[in-house]
Design a protein around this motif. Sequence first.
Motif, PDB file in Angstrom:
ATOM      1  N   VAL A 153       5.520  -2.666  -0.915  1.00 28.87           N
ATOM      2  CA  VAL A 153       5.914  -1.349  -0.396  1.00 28.87           C
ATOM      3  C   VAL A 153       4.744  -0.803   0.411  1.00 28.87           C
ATOM      4  O   VAL A 153       3.595  -0.827  -0.042  1.00 28.87           O
ATOM      5  CB  VAL A 153       6.264  -0.375  -1.540  1.00 28.87           C
ATOM      6  CG1 VAL A 153       6.577   1.012  -0.981  1.00 28.87           C
ATOM      7  CG2 VAL A 153       7.437  -0.899  -2.347  1.00 28.87           C
ATOM      8  N   LEU A 154       5.043  -0.318   1.605  1.00 22.21           N
ATOM      9  CA  LEU A 154       4.002   0.237   2.468  1.00 22.21           C
ATOM     10  C   LEU A 154       4.385   1.642   2.895  1.00 22.21           C
ATOM     11  O   LEU A 154       5.478   1.858   3.428  1.00 22.21           O
ATOM     12  CB  LEU A 154       3.806  -0.640   3.709  1.00 22.21           C
ATOM     13  CG  LEU A 154       2.786  -0.129   4.747  1.00 22.21           C
ATOM     14  CD1 LEU A 154       1.385  -0.101   4.157  1.00 22.21           C
ATOM     15  CD2 LEU A 154       2.831  -0.959   6.018  1.00 22.21           C
ATOM     16  N   LEU A 172       4.444  -6.148  11.910  1.00 23.65           N
ATOM     17  CA  LEU A 172       5.202  -6.361  10.683  1.00 23.65           C
ATOM     18  C   LEU A 172       6.518  -5.605  10.771  1.00 23.65           C
ATOM     19  O   LEU A 172       6.714  -4.776  11.656  1.00 23.65           O
ATOM     20  CB  LEU A 172       4.387  -5.946   9.456  1.00 23.65           C
ATOM     21  CG  LEU A 172       3.845  -4.518   9.372  1.00 23.65           C
ATOM     22  CD1 LEU A 172       4.878  -3.555   8.839  1.00 23.65           C
ATOM     23  CD2 LEU A 172       2.602  -4.484   8.490  1.00 23.65           C
ATOM     24  N   TYR A 173       7.416  -5.892   9.838  1.00 19.25           N
ATOM     25  CA  TYR A 173       8.718  -5.229   9.787  1.00 19.25           C
ATOM     26  C   TYR A 173       8.886  -4.518   8.455  1.00 19.25           C
ATOM     27  O   TYR A 173       8.492  -5.040   7.404  1.00 19.25           O
ATOM     28  CB  TYR A 173       9.847  -6.247   9.992  1.00 19.25           C
ATOM     29  CG  TYR A 173      10.382  -6.259  11.398  1.00 19.25           C
ATOM     30  CD1 TYR A 173      11.547  -5.590  11.723  1.00 19.25           C
ATOM     31  CD2 TYR A 173       9.683  -6.910  12.410  1.00 19.25           C
ATOM     32  CE1 TYR A 173      12.034  -5.587  13.027  1.00 19.25           C
ATOM     33  CE2 TYR A 173      10.152  -6.922  13.713  1.00 19.25           C
ATOM     34  CZ  TYR A 173      11.341  -6.248  14.018  1.00 19.25           C
ATOM     35  OH  TYR A 173      11.799  -6.228  15.315  1.00 19.25           O
ATOM     36  N   LEU A 174       9.474  -3.324   8.526  1.00 25.96           N
ATOM     37  CA  LEU A 174       9.772  -2.532   7.337  1.00 25.96           C
ATOM     38  C   LEU A 174      11.270  -2.297   7.261  1.00 25.96           C
ATOM     39  O   LEU A 174      11.933  -2.072   8.279  1.00 25.96           O
ATOM     40  CB  LEU A 174       9.059  -1.173   7.392  1.00 25.96           C
ATOM     41  CG  LEU A 174       7.536  -1.158   7.409  1.00 25.96           C
ATOM     42  CD1 LEU A 174       7.038   0.275   7.592  1.00 25.96           C
ATOM     43  CD2 LEU A 174       6.975  -1.737   6.128  1.00 25.96           C
ATOM     44  N   LYS A 175      11.809  -2.287   6.048  1.00 27.77           N
ATOM     45  CA  LYS A 175      13.208  -1.921   5.835  1.00 27.77           C
ATOM     46  C   LYS A 175      13.280  -0.923   4.694  1.00 27.77           C
ATOM     47  O   LYS A 175      12.399  -0.892   3.817  1.00 27.77           O
ATOM     48  CB  LYS A 175      14.066  -3.148   5.532  1.00 27.77           C
ATOM     49  CG  LYS A 175      13.787  -3.793   4.186  1.00 27.77           C
ATOM     50  CD  LYS A 175      14.653  -5.033   3.940  1.00 27.77           C
ATOM     51  CE  LYS A 175      16.108  -4.678   3.710  1.00 27.77           C
ATOM     52  NZ  LYS A 175      16.927  -5.871   3.330  1.00 27.77           N
ATOM     53  N   ILE A 211       8.113   5.140   4.793  1.00 33.93           N
ATOM     54  CA  ILE A 211       7.836   4.231   3.686  1.00 33.93           C
ATOM     55  C   ILE A 211       8.921   3.159   3.676  1.00 33.93           C
ATOM     56  O   ILE A 211      10.103   3.457   3.881  1.00 33.93           O
ATOM     57  CB  ILE A 211       7.766   4.978   2.345  1.00 33.93           C
ATOM     58  CG1 ILE A 211       7.316   4.041   1.226  1.00 33.93           C
ATOM     59  CG2 ILE A 211       9.084   5.658   2.003  1.00 33.93           C
ATOM     60  CD1 ILE A 211       6.967   4.765  -0.073  1.00 33.93           C
ATOM     61  N   GLY A 212       8.527   1.905   3.471  1.00 37.98           N
ATOM     62  CA  GLY A 212       9.491   0.825   3.494  1.00 37.98           C
ATOM     63  C   GLY A 212       8.951  -0.434   2.843  1.00 37.98           C
ATOM     64  O   GLY A 212       7.784  -0.507   2.438  1.00 37.98           O
ATOM     65  N   PHE A 233      -0.852   2.936   2.934  1.00 38.01           N
ATOM     66  CA  PHE A 233      -0.956   2.914   1.479  1.00 38.01           C
ATOM     67  C   PHE A 233      -0.055   1.786   0.959  1.00 38.01           C
ATOM     68  O   PHE A 233       1.167   1.836   1.113  1.00 38.01           O
ATOM     69  CB  PHE A 233      -0.537   4.256   0.879  1.00 38.01           C
ATOM     70  CG  PHE A 233      -1.383   5.413   1.333  1.00 38.01           C
ATOM     71  CD1 PHE A 233      -2.467   5.834   0.583  1.00 38.01           C
ATOM     72  CD2 PHE A 233      -1.103   6.071   2.529  1.00 38.01           C
ATOM     73  CE1 PHE A 233      -3.249   6.900   1.009  1.00 38.01           C
ATOM     74  CE2 PHE A 233      -1.883   7.135   2.960  1.00 38.01           C
ATOM     75  CZ  PHE A 233      -2.967   7.547   2.191  1.00 38.01           C
ATOM     76  N   ILE A 234      -0.674   0.786   0.352  1.00 31.88           N
ATOM     77  CA  ILE A 234       0.046  -0.375  -0.153  1.00 31.88           C
ATOM     78  C   ILE A 234       0.408  -0.150  -1.619  1.00 31.88           C
ATOM     79  O   ILE A 234      -0.462   0.175  -2.436  1.00 31.88           O
ATOM     80  CB  ILE A 234      -0.795  -1.643   0.010  1.00 31.88           C
ATOM     81  CG1 ILE A 234      -1.167  -1.856   1.487  1.00 31.88           C
ATOM     82  CG2 ILE A 234      -0.053  -2.864  -0.532  1.00 31.88           C
ATOM     83  CD1 ILE A 234      -2.161  -2.985   1.719  1.00 31.88           C
TER      84      ILE A 234
END
Length: 518
Positions: free
Chosen positions: A463-464, A426-429, A401-402, A488-489
């Motif tokens: 948040v994803l 895409l990018y997650l942090k 989750i990020g 899940f958005i």
Amino acid sequence: MAMNLTEGAIMKMCRGELKAEDEGVKPILQVIKVMEVVTKAQQQPSSSSSTERYWVVLSDGTHQQQGILATQKNYFVKDGKLQKGSIVRLTHFVCDEVQRRMIIIIVDLDLIIEKSDLIGEPVPVAKPVVVQSPAGQPGTGTGNPQSFPGSSPVGGLVNKPNAAGASMEPPRINQSYGSAYSRNSDSGRYAAPNVPAAYPKTESSAGYPGSVSLGGSYGEQSFRNPRSEALQPPLNTSAHQPQPVYQQPSSMYTNREPIARNEAPPRITPIAALNWTIKARVTAKGELKHYNNPRGDGKVFSFYLLDSDGGEIQVTCFNAVADQFFNQIEVGKVYLISKGSLRPAQKAYNHLPNDQEIFLESTSIVQPCFDDDSSIPQQQFHFRHISDIEGMDNNSITDIIGIVTFISPSASIMRKNGTETQRRILYLKDMSGRSVELTLWGNFCNAEGQSLQNMYDSGLFPVLAVKTGRVNDFNGKSLGTISTSQLFIEPNYPEAHSLRRWFDEEGRNIPSVSISIH
């Protein structure tokens, strides 16, 4: 009327020190729970009351243990006489190992008091106990380490508490007629986070902790009985068979001296304990795929099940069975499932932490539950920090989750097999100080991917949550979606709320280190 329960009876029964055939042995116990287990036969219009099964929890004031009531004694419950608080004398019983726990099978009993206040504060039998063999040699057995919901990794029995009892799931039972009981999944596995057993696994084609299974024959073992639950190789083997080489025993069984072979006759288990149904929610459903191999063409699809105990298991359908059930299965719905096969999980196509999976057959029954069971979660995650991905192997499966900090437009690319598909990066942090590249493939680009694009273009950083993402270690570490992935958005989960607060308060301005190299 004061009544003294037989002190220490539960532990003695679990150890095999207290048996119905012993002269004068009639333990006095208290019933602290009663529930009805719905069997396959009861789902049929022509079912009769003779197919009803009642599970009880018995107490000696100090310890408690699960049991099953022989069908010829069902009238005690149906007449309202046997209930929570009843005091009974067991005149004929069998204490047998079911799913690696001792279960008291009540063949006959005397009802002493119909209703009484609960005596003592009994706890489940949780520690290993010593079982005395007929030859007097001690063997290792166990009590019931997982007696209540939440402690067992898989679930799936359908139970109805009586008016006086609270709901509690009996253990999932794995067996075939003519063999002794053996056990999830642990859960798992499901599993799911599997609870390790206190003694070695019995021989079977698998040993899924906390799985769902239905009694029946197993060559490709039919389960007439998942977690969960589920959704695993056959489990209908005798508890006295040797352990297979691929199942490692608990450390408490290492470095032991050889023991003499137990020539005692097998314990007899009533037919009343053979038929079960699992109850679980579909959390993911794959596409109907066509394949070709040396044995010919075919089609296949699979789906994931989750039960109230947190057990997860994959269900797979081939060819005509796939056509039979594909349109019936809907993500998010709860089903009663019975009759099928348990086989070893094919890890190349099964990404759940479960060593077994269910194969449906043409005779399998999949019955939707129109009243949603709120005790079964909608989804179960095992989130890892982005920084943890750095140490994961290639092709590992994980949940993450990020915050989406970048997303690219969808692009069309050609696969190695010559087919065209869509790709979006895409990018997650997250709060671990790391960021990771996530590649969306196929339909994920057009559905969730476009929603994320719209949110990002409007200045939002959504948040994803990613369920079942695959790790890639080419040029650093990255993630990608697979057919069973779910996105899940802005999910309504505690982890999502914490992440949102962190990002809005400080995370937006904190730089992160990418673990993906371009």
